[in-house]
Scaffold this motif. Structure first.
Motif, short mmCIF file in Angstrom:
data_model
loop_
_atom_site.label_atom_id
_atom_site.label_comp_id
_atom_site.label_asym_id
_atom_site.label_seq_id
_atom_site.Cartn_x
_atom_site.Cartn_y
_atom_site.Cartn_z
N SER A 8 1.75 -15.10 -9.91
CA SER A 8 0.49 -15.85 -9.91
C SER A 8 -0.20 -15.85 -8.56
N CYS A 9 0.56 -15.69 -7.51
CA CYS A 9 0.01 -15.79 -6.16
C CYS A 9 -0.03 -14.42 -5.51
N HIS A 10 -1.21 -14.03 -5.12
CA HIS A 10 -1.34 -12.71 -4.48
C HIS A 10 -1.56 -12.83 -2.98
N GLU A 11 -1.81 -14.05 -2.50
CA GLU A 11 -2.02 -14.25 -1.08
C GLU A 11 -0.71 -14.68 -0.42
N ALA A 12 -0.52 -14.23 0.79
CA ALA A 12 0.66 -14.63 1.56
C ALA A 12 0.23 -15.60 2.65
N ALA A 13 1.09 -16.58 2.88
CA ALA A 13 0.82 -17.53 3.98
C ALA A 13 0.94 -16.79 5.30
N PRO A 14 0.16 -17.21 6.29
CA PRO A 14 0.32 -16.62 7.62
C PRO A 14 1.76 -16.82 8.11
N ASP A 15 2.27 -15.86 8.86
CA ASP A 15 3.66 -15.92 9.29
C ASP A 15 3.98 -17.19 10.08
N GLU A 16 3.04 -17.62 10.93
CA GLU A 16 3.27 -18.83 11.73
C GLU A 16 3.46 -20.05 10.82
N LEU A 17 2.64 -20.17 9.79
CA LEU A 17 2.76 -21.28 8.84
C LEU A 17 4.09 -21.19 8.09
N ARG A 18 4.43 -20.01 7.66
CA ARG A 18 5.69 -19.80 6.94
C ARG A 18 6.87 -20.23 7.80
N GLN A 19 6.86 -19.86 9.07
CA GLN A 19 7.96 -20.22 9.97
C GLN A 19 8.02 -21.74 10.18
N ARG A 20 6.87 -22.38 10.29
CA ARG A 20 6.85 -23.85 10.48
C ARG A 20 7.40 -24.55 9.24
N VAL A 21 7.01 -24.08 8.07
CA VAL A 21 7.50 -24.68 6.82
C VAL A 21 9.00 -24.49 6.70
N LEU A 22 9.50 -23.31 6.95
CA LEU A 22 10.94 -23.05 6.88
C LEU A 22 11.70 -23.93 7.87
N PHE A 23 11.14 -24.11 9.07
CA PHE A 23 11.78 -24.97 10.07
C PHE A 23 11.86 -26.40 9.57
N GLN A 24 10.78 -26.89 8.98
CA GLN A 24 10.76 -28.26 8.45
C GLN A 24 11.77 -28.42 7.31
N ILE A 25 11.87 -27.44 6.44
CA ILE A 25 12.83 -27.50 5.33
C ILE A 25 14.24 -27.57 5.89
N ARG A 26 14.54 -26.76 6.87
CA ARG A 26 15.90 -26.77 7.45
C ARG A 26 16.19 -28.09 8.15
N GLN A 27 15.17 -28.69 8.81
CA GLN A 27 15.37 -29.99 9.45
C GLN A 27 15.72 -31.05 8.42
N VAL A 28 15.03 -31.05 7.30
CA VAL A 28 15.29 -32.02 6.24
C VAL A 28 16.69 -31.81 5.68
N GLN A 29 17.10 -30.57 5.51
CA GLN A 29 18.44 -30.28 5.00
C GLN A 29 19.51 -30.82 5.95
N VAL A 30 19.29 -30.66 7.25
CA VAL A 30 20.25 -31.17 8.25
C VAL A 30 20.30 -32.69 8.17
N GLU A 31 19.12 -33.32 8.06
CA GLU A 31 19.09 -34.78 7.96
C GLU A 31 19.82 -35.27 6.73
N ILE A 32 19.65 -34.57 5.61
CA ILE A 32 20.33 -34.95 4.36
C ILE A 32 21.85 -34.83 4.54
N ARG A 33 22.29 -33.73 5.13
CA ARG A 33 23.74 -33.53 5.32
C ARG A 33 24.33 -34.57 6.26
N GLU A 34 23.58 -34.92 7.31
CA GLU A 34 24.11 -35.86 8.31
C GLU A 34 23.95 -37.31 7.84
N GLY A 35 23.04 -37.54 6.93
CA GLY A 35 22.75 -38.91 6.48
C GLY A 35 23.71 -39.35 5.47
#
Length: 95
Positions: free
Chosen positions: A68-95
């Motif tokens: 459905s999606c033919h556009e790709a997010a800019p690489d900088e945005l993609r990296q920021r989103v992935l970083f945020q997801i990993r931060q949340v995962q760490v918080e969940i594991r440590e919490g």
């Protein structure tokens, strides 16, 4: 490659085991796990039907979104989103 669903002898996976594997399914689908982690996830999926069903659903959703999606997010945005997801995962594991 054939999978023998009865080859894994041992206790049923716990809810925590499944939660841990379900966290890794997205990375498994995207081929972002190392070989050892991929093997662990595959063994779990081969022996846990509920997780296999969730994996199939995730894979299907990802496939539909990709079609459905033919556009790709800019690489900088993609990296920021992935970083945020990993931060949340760490918080969940440590919490």
């Amino acid at each position: 490659m054939t999978h023998d669903h009865h080859s894994h002898a041992g206790p049923e996976p716990s809810a925590q085991d499944c939660a841990d594997f379900l966290e890794r399914i997205v990375y498994f689908i995207d081929n972002e796990l190392d070989e050892a982690d991929c093997s662990e996830v595959q063994v779990h999926l081969d022996t846990c039907n509920p997780c296999l069903a969730k994996y199939d659903l995730q894979r299907t959703v990802k496939s539909v979104v990709a079609r459905s999606c033919h556009e790709a997010a800019p690489d900088e945005l993609r990296q920021r989103v992935l970083f945020q997801i990993r931060q949340v995962q760490v918080e969940i594991r440590e919490g």
